[in-house]
Motif scaffolding. Structure first.
Motif, mmCIF file in Angstrom:
data_model
loop_
_atom_site.group_PDB
_atom_site.id
_atom_site.type_symbol
_atom_site.label_atom_id
_atom_site.label_comp_id
_atom_site.label_asym_id
_atom_site.label_seq_id
_atom_site.Cartn_x
_atom_site.Cartn_y
_atom_site.Cartn_z
ATOM 1 N N LEU A 90 0.861 -1.181 0.000
ATOM 2 C CA LEU A 90 0.000 0.000 0.000
ATOM 3 C C LEU A 90 0.895 1.229 0.000
ATOM 4 C CD1 LEU A 90 -2.936 -0.905 0.076
ATOM 5 C CD2 LEU A 90 -1.597 -2.413 1.559
ATOM 6 N N ALA A 91 0.812 1.999 -1.050
ATOM 7 C CA ALA A 91 1.680 3.175 -1.180
ATOM 8 C C ALA A 91 0.983 4.206 -2.072
ATOM 9 C CB ALA A 91 3.030 2.774 -1.758
ATOM 10 N N PRO A 92 1.284 5.498 -1.861
ATOM 11 C CA PRO A 92 0.578 6.553 -2.595
ATOM 12 C C PRO A 92 0.785 6.508 -4.105
ATOM 13 C CG PRO A 92 2.010 7.501 -0.877
ATOM 14 C CD PRO A 92 2.267 6.039 -0.918
ATOM 15 N N TYR A 119 6.460 6.386 6.924
ATOM 16 C CA TYR A 119 7.498 7.382 6.610
ATOM 17 C C TYR A 119 7.381 7.815 5.150
ATOM 18 C CZ TYR A 119 8.871 4.935 10.825
ATOM 19 O OH TYR A 119 8.844 4.317 12.030
ATOM 20 N N GLU A 120 8.524 8.120 4.502
ATOM 21 C CA GLU A 120 8.454 8.612 3.122
ATOM 22 C C GLU A 120 8.179 7.494 2.127
ATOM 23 O OE1 GLU A 120 8.355 11.904 2.060
ATOM 24 O OE2 GLU A 120 8.046 11.973 4.229
ATOM 25 N N ILE A 135 -0.738 -0.631 -4.484
ATOM 26 C CA ILE A 135 -2.107 -0.106 -4.505
ATOM 27 C C ILE A 135 -2.208 1.155 -3.652
ATOM 28 C CG2 ILE A 135 -4.492 -0.594 -3.766
ATOM 29 C CD1 ILE A 135 -3.801 -2.163 -6.248
ATOM 30 N N SER A 136 -2.942 2.141 -4.187
ATOM 31 C CA SER A 136 -3.283 3.376 -3.465
ATOM 32 C C SER A 136 -4.798 3.447 -3.350
ATOM 33 C CB SER A 136 -2.765 4.586 -4.238
ATOM 34 O OG SER A 136 -3.488 5.755 -3.896
ATOM 35 N N ILE A 137 -5.313 4.114 -2.325
ATOM 36 C CA ILE A 137 -6.778 4.236 -2.245
ATOM 37 C C ILE A 137 -7.280 5.600 -2.708
ATOM 38 C CG2 ILE A 137 -7.061 2.434 -0.504
ATOM 39 C CD1 ILE A 137 -7.603 4.687 1.557
ATOM 40 N N GLY A 138 -6.396 6.482 -3.153
ATOM 41 C CA GLY A 138 -6.892 7.745 -3.696
ATOM 42 C C GLY A 138 -5.867 8.849 -3.574
ATOM 43 N N PHE A 140 -5.049 11.485 -1.904
ATOM 44 C CA PHE A 140 -4.980 12.273 -0.676
ATOM 45 C C PHE A 140 -3.886 11.625 0.157
ATOM 46 C CE2 PHE A 140 -7.266 8.721 1.003
ATOM 47 C CZ PHE A 140 -8.227 8.431 0.042
ATOM 48 N N VAL A 141 -3.318 12.386 1.066
ATOM 49 C CA VAL A 141 -2.140 11.911 1.781
ATOM 50 C C VAL A 141 -2.525 11.317 3.134
ATOM 51 C CG1 VAL A 141 0.114 12.531 2.722
ATOM 52 C CG2 VAL A 141 -0.685 13.610 0.620
ATOM 53 N N LEU A 142 -2.239 10.041 3.298
ATOM 54 C CA LEU A 142 -2.402 9.364 4.588
ATOM 55 C C LEU A 142 -1.046 9.344 5.287
ATOM 56 C CD1 LEU A 142 -4.457 6.269 3.357
ATOM 57 C CD2 LEU A 142 -5.347 8.279 4.548
ATOM 58 N N GLY A 144 0.276 6.601 6.451
ATOM 59 C CA GLY A 144 0.880 5.293 6.231
ATOM 60 C C GLY A 144 -0.101 4.373 5.534
ATOM 61 N N GLY A 145 0.309 3.148 5.264
ATOM 62 C CA GLY A 145 -0.512 2.218 4.501
ATOM 63 C C GLY A 145 -1.577 1.476 5.291
ATOM 64 N N ALA A 148 -5.222 2.312 4.518
ATOM 65 C CA ALA A 148 -5.495 1.827 3.162
ATOM 66 C C ALA A 148 -5.658 0.307 3.158
ATOM 67 C CB ALA A 148 -4.374 2.257 2.221
HETATM 68 C C1 9D3 Z 1 5.491 14.294 -0.904
HETATM 69 C C2 9D3 Z 1 5.501 12.874 -1.230
HETATM 70 N N1 9D3 Z 1 4.497 12.154 -0.477
HETATM 71 C C3 9D3 Z 1 3.783 11.192 -1.329
HETATM 72 C C4 9D3 Z 1 2.589 11.801 -1.969
HETATM 73 C C5 9D3 Z 1 5.070 11.565 0.712
HETATM 74 C C6 9D3 Z 1 4.272 10.512 1.356
HETATM 75 C C7 9D3 Z 1 3.033 10.783 1.885
HETATM 76 C C8 9D3 Z 1 2.303 9.789 2.543
HETATM 77 C C9 9D3 Z 1 4.776 9.239 1.462
HETATM 78 C C10 9D3 Z 1 4.064 8.263 2.122
HETATM 79 C C11 9D3 Z 1 2.837 8.546 2.669
HETATM 80 C C12 9D3 Z 1 2.075 7.505 3.374
HETATM 81 N N2 9D3 Z 1 0.898 7.043 2.607
HETATM 82 C C13 9D3 Z 1 0.706 5.761 2.349
HETATM 83 O O1 9D3 Z 1 1.484 4.956 2.788
HETATM 84 C C14 9D3 Z 1 -0.431 5.329 1.558
HETATM 85 C C15 9D3 Z 1 -1.467 6.057 0.899
HETATM 86 C C16 9D3 Z 1 -1.764 7.458 0.840
HETATM 87 O O2 9D3 Z 1 -1.091 8.334 1.411
HETATM 88 N N3 9D3 Z 1 -2.858 7.835 0.102
HETATM 89 C C17 9D3 Z 1 -3.651 6.957 -0.532
HETATM 90 N N4 9D3 Z 1 -3.413 5.646 -0.508
HETATM 91 C C18 9D3 Z 1 -2.327 5.220 0.215
HETATM 92 S S1 9D3 Z 1 -1.864 3.639 0.346
HETATM 93 C C19 9D3 Z 1 -0.579 3.988 1.309
#
Ligand code: 9D3
Length: 262
Positions: A90-92, A119-120, A135-138, A140-142, A144-145, A148
């Motif tokens: 799960l990552a953005p 973290y980053e 996979i990302s759920i959308g 917007f910034v969470l 962590g995973g 999600a």
């Molecule tokens: C400025 C760069 N950022 C990415 C857009 C940094 C960053 C933000 C948030 C890196 C990691 C995260 C943590 N988010 C998740 O792990 C994540 C996530 C999300 O933020 N939005 C939608 N789906 C998911 S799935 C995992």
């Protein structure tokens, strides 16, 4: 005997998953052994004094990166335990979680290992070597995973046979490609506002027709993209098309509070 769906979450925050294990439909379905969850903390797979699971990014920049080895060791433990047929991180920057994907996971009868980033992000070499899908759920910034991963589990579990008491999951509006009609319950009048008369009539055919019409109008207003998709999928009848042409007056649906935020 029903087949149980297995999830393994690799997470620095296992206790977050109590949200789905201890509440609602997901809890009941787990008690009924329709699915199971095991959590694996990468910290338990490191042995240095500080139990380090993250480090500073090569090349510089803000924040920390999750190290590949603790994640790989946690995943090896999952595999040895019989889980993780498919590995999802799960990552953005992943592909969007969709209804189609959710149904595919629910139907495949495959165990899923869910790797929750923090973290980053996660060292890309772990993704390249060990992960089947990101996979990302959308957009917007969470933080962590985990949330999600829980959204994914919740959505998949609802699709497992028998998980829902009422209206089969196949009936649900996303499968139909439209949003739901509005809902009403007792009392018949609240704050001087009556429930739409047809809903009290007992005429089930008329009620169904009214709901279909409302679902079409609401979807056209809120999600014109979904109307286009339903049309392309051949899910709109001639009567649906006719009703879609009767344009409702715009913006009348917004209440005073909603208008203030426009
Ligand atoms: C400025 C760069 N950022 C990415 C857009 C940094 C960053 C933000 C948030 C890196 C990691 C995260 C943590 N988010 C998740 O792990 C994540 C996530 C999300 O933020 N939005 C939608 N789906 C998911 S799935 C995992």
């Amino acid at each position: 005997m029903i087949l149980m769906m297995r999830f393994d979450a690799i997470t620095l925050f296992p206790s977050m998953f109590s949200a789905i294990v201890e509440h609602g439909i997901t809890q009941r379905a787990q008690v009924e052994r329709r699915w199971s969850l095991r959590t694996w903390n990468p910290r338990d797979f490191v042995s240095d004094a500080h139990r380090t699971i993250d480090d500073r990014p090569f090349g510089g920049g803000p924040g920390m990166v999750m190290m590949a080895q603790p994640l790989a060791d946690a995943l090896t433990a999952v595999t040895k335990d019989g889980g993780g047929a498919r590995v999802i991180a799960l990552a953005p920057n992943g592909d969007r979680l969709t209804d189609a994907r959710v149904r595919q996971y629910a139907g495949a009868g495959e165990s899923l290992a869910l790797v929750c980033g923090r973290y980053e992000g996660i060292d890309q070499r772990f993704i390249d070597v060990c992960v089947d899908e990101v996979i990302s759920i959308g957009d917007f910034v969470l933080s962590g995973g985990e949330i999600a991963a829980m959204a994914l589990i919740d959505a998949v579990v609802r699709q497992l046979p028998g998980a829902l008491k009422e209206a089969s999951a196949a009936d649900e509006s996303f499968a139909e490609g439209l949003l739901d009609a509005h809902h009403y319950t007792r009392p018949e009048s609240w704050e001087g506002i009556a429930v739409p008369e047809v809903l009290l009539s007992g005429h089930h055919a008329q009620i169904a027709q009214w709901r279909r019409r409302q679902a079409l109008a609401l979807t056209a207003r809120q999600r014109p993209d979904m109307i286009e998709r339903a049309r392309s999928a051949g899910q709109l009848s001639a009567l649906d098309e006719k009703q879609l042409k009767e344009k409702p007056s715009s913006e009348k649906h917004l209440n005073q509070r909603q208008l203030e935020h426009r």
